[in-house]
Design a protein around this motif. Sequence first.
Motif, mmCIF file in Angstrom:
data_model
loop_
_atom_site.group_PDB
_atom_site.id
_atom_site.type_symbol
_atom_site.label_atom_id
_atom_site.label_comp_id
_atom_site.label_asym_id
_atom_site.label_seq_id
_atom_site.Cartn_x
_atom_site.Cartn_y
_atom_site.Cartn_z
ATOM 1 N N ASP A 70 37.986 48.519 42.561
ATOM 2 C CA ASP A 70 36.267 48.543 42.387
ATOM 3 C C ASP A 70 36.166 48.592 41.556
ATOM 4 O O ASP A 70 34.816 48.957 40.402
ATOM 5 N N ASP A 71 37.175 50.186 41.322
ATOM 6 C CA ASP A 71 36.804 50.414 39.404
ATOM 7 C C ASP A 71 35.408 50.868 38.987
ATOM 8 O O ASP A 71 34.368 50.554 37.894
ATOM 9 N N GLY A 72 34.846 52.158 39.603
ATOM 10 C CA GLY A 72 33.659 52.539 39.311
ATOM 11 C C GLY A 72 32.140 51.242 40.210
ATOM 12 O O GLY A 72 31.569 52.376 39.648
ATOM 13 N N GLU A 73 32.623 50.335 40.968
ATOM 14 C CA GLU A 73 31.108 50.056 40.913
ATOM 15 C C GLU A 73 30.912 50.023 42.761
ATOM 16 O O GLU A 73 32.043 50.429 42.972
ATOM 17 N N PRO A 74 29.829 49.949 43.186
ATOM 18 C CA PRO A 74 29.401 50.562 44.118
ATOM 19 C C PRO A 74 30.565 50.411 45.299
ATOM 20 O O PRO A 74 31.317 48.658 44.962
ATOM 21 N N GLY A 75 30.906 51.168 46.368
ATOM 22 C CA GLY A 75 32.460 50.798 47.126
ATOM 23 C C GLY A 75 31.925 49.372 47.427
ATOM 24 O O GLY A 75 30.734 49.348 48.407
ATOM 25 N N GLY A 76 33.475 48.518 48.050
ATOM 26 C CA GLY A 76 33.063 47.010 48.178
ATOM 27 C C GLY A 76 32.188 46.397 48.059
ATOM 28 O O GLY A 76 32.813 44.896 48.561
ATOM 29 N N THR A 77 31.762 46.275 46.914
ATOM 30 C CA THR A 77 31.037 44.922 46.227
ATOM 31 C C THR A 77 32.097 44.407 45.110
ATOM 32 O O THR A 77 31.658 43.260 44.896
ATOM 33 N N ALA A 78 32.761 44.942 44.529
ATOM 34 C CA ALA A 78 34.185 43.927 43.771
ATOM 35 C C ALA A 78 35.269 43.884 44.117
ATOM 36 O O ALA A 78 35.231 43.058 44.351
ATOM 37 N N GLY A 79 36.311 44.765 44.007
ATOM 38 C CA GLY A 79 37.685 44.389 44.713
ATOM 39 C C GLY A 79 37.459 43.972 45.642
ATOM 40 O O GLY A 79 38.539 42.381 45.970
ATOM 41 N N VAL A 80 36.294 44.627 47.022
ATOM 42 C CA VAL A 80 37.815 43.291 48.406
ATOM 43 C C VAL A 80 36.609 42.268 47.976
ATOM 44 O O VAL A 80 37.082 40.809 48.738
ATOM 45 N N PRO A 81 35.864 41.725 47.734
ATOM 46 C CA PRO A 81 35.316 39.847 47.736
ATOM 47 C C PRO A 81 35.823 39.091 47.031
ATOM 48 O O PRO A 81 36.373 38.533 46.957
ATOM 49 N N MET A 82 36.866 39.863 45.899
ATOM 50 C CA MET A 82 37.791 39.589 44.577
ATOM 51 C C MET A 82 38.973 39.009 45.987
ATOM 52 O O MET A 82 39.903 37.869 45.794
ATOM 53 N N LEU A 83 38.885 40.722 46.662
ATOM 54 C CA LEU A 83 40.589 40.055 47.415
ATOM 55 C C LEU A 83 40.508 38.850 48.611
ATOM 56 O O LEU A 83 41.052 38.245 48.966
ATOM 57 N N GLN A 84 38.985 38.771 49.501
ATOM 58 C CA GLN A 84 38.687 37.835 50.199
ATOM 59 C C GLN A 84 38.840 36.754 49.340
ATOM 60 O O GLN A 84 38.759 35.880 49.909
ATOM 61 N N MET A 85 38.126 36.231 48.272
ATOM 62 C CA MET A 85 38.307 34.809 47.925
ATOM 63 C C MET A 85 39.800 34.626 47.457
ATOM 64 O O MET A 85 40.129 33.450 47.952
ATOM 65 N N LEU A 86 41.326 35.857 46.772
ATOM 66 C CA LEU A 86 42.276 34.884 47.437
ATOM 67 C C LEU A 86 42.852 34.788 48.474
ATOM 68 O O LEU A 86 43.108 34.030 48.521
ATOM 69 N N LEU A 87 42.902 35.119 49.537
ATOM 70 C CA LEU A 87 42.723 35.348 50.795
ATOM 71 C C LEU A 87 42.052 34.231 51.278
ATOM 72 O O LEU A 87 42.881 33.279 52.021
ATOM 73 N N ARG A 88 40.838 33.933 50.878
ATOM 74 C CA ARG A 88 40.094 32.162 51.569
ATOM 75 C C ARG A 88 41.158 31.442 50.662
ATOM 76 O O ARG A 88 40.515 30.105 51.753
ATOM 77 N N ARG A 89 41.590 31.047 49.903
ATOM 78 C CA ARG A 89 41.707 30.011 49.378
ATOM 79 C C ARG A 89 43.707 30.133 48.787
ATOM 80 O O ARG A 89 44.095 29.447 48.500
#
Length: 208
Positions: A70-89
Amino acid sequence: MQDAYRTVAREGVHETEINRSRFLCALAPAATEREAQDFIARVRKEHADATHNCFAYVIGADASVQKASDDGEPGGTAGVPMLQMLLRRDMRYVVAVVTRYYGGVKLGAGGLIRAYGGAVGEALDAVGTITRRRFRLATVTVDHQRAGKLQNELRATGREIRDVRYGEAVTLEIGLPDAEVETFRAWLADVTAGTAGFEVGGEAYGAG
């Protein structure tokens, strides 16, 4: 082993703007975790003045390595949704870095999740994806007289010649789907009057 996986066609960047914040999603194919980390470091250096450089990557045809930050964004609001999008696709061997330049308007947790996940989805559409299929590596050995004609025949039937080596004989490395190995063996014997050597090797992935 997976029969196929999808990855990005090339390295690329796509930019979106949400409530005056700029989101730049950089995507790249990555064969190893080291390649993914090198790409992240490169983007971070290029955008050292950005508010955040969040990342996600998936390595392995079976998605065995997954990392997100998340590199400083609130926990779970950046890296995880990015990862989920990669996996969903169904993306594999891929790294995504979303660089945010803050525009003065807070997006809230839901807004951030949509922005970071959406930035990756839009970038995948813009950069393009390819499917790589599993195939069997095979080696064909043929005399010099027949080599040229055989290469032409292989290309005419849509076979990818991965490597050609010239020695006492000519060695061609090709890729074959498992199901076609025996059919190919018979075809090769036919076009070379039984003079070609044929050896089946390990497995790899290629564009399909």
